[in-house]
Design an enzyme around this catalytic site. Structure first.
Site: not given
Length: 145
Positions: A107-109, A101, A37
């Site tokens: 997506h996954f964090h 969001q 990220d």
């Protein structure tokens, strides 16, 4: 944006998947793409996205995509843990603007956590140094099983 809508092929994650925008790649297989990220909430904040999907959120995703996707999330989470030795790991996923969001591609964090270190705010921290992100990506990638 609401939970309903049309997938925007111009979103940043779609551009990353097409190679139109750079990313610090951690892992890739035929189903998922994992990368650092650029606005991390903590050191090692990694994102995992489906490669062949136009789902804007979890509620829109085909169940056939979710199986390999969550396995990729687990695989990368294990590598983050092995590489960085955090005290804990947050795995999260947002659905809709009120939930936090900001990019409308599922997506996954994966966010490593250490005792006594504050967590940055989602999408509001400063942009990370690309050289540092690449080094972290390589460190985590070395632990992909």
């Amino acid at each position: 944006m609401s939970l309903d809508g049309t997938y925007d092929n111009g979103n940043i994650f779609a551009k990353i998947l097409r190679g139109e925008m750079p990313s610090a790649r951690v892992f890739e297989d035929s189903h998922v793409y994992a990368f650092m990220d650029v606005f991390p909430q903590a050191r090692g904040h990694t994102l995992v996205i489906p490669k062949h999907s136009t789902a804007r959120n979890l509620l829109e995703e085909d169940p056939a995509v979710l199986g390999p996707l969550i396995l990729g999330v687990q695989r990368v989470t294990r590598a983050v843990r092995a590489a960085l030795n955090p005290d804990g790991v947050v795995v999260t996923q947002f659905n809709g603007a009120p939930a936090g969001q900001t990019i409308y591609h599922l997506h996954f964090h994966i966010i490593p956590r250490w005792e006594g270190q504050a967590l940055g705010r989602h999408g509001e921290g400063g942009m990370a140094d690309p050289t540092e992100l690449k080094a972290l990506a390589d460190q985590i990638a070395a632990h992909i099983a």
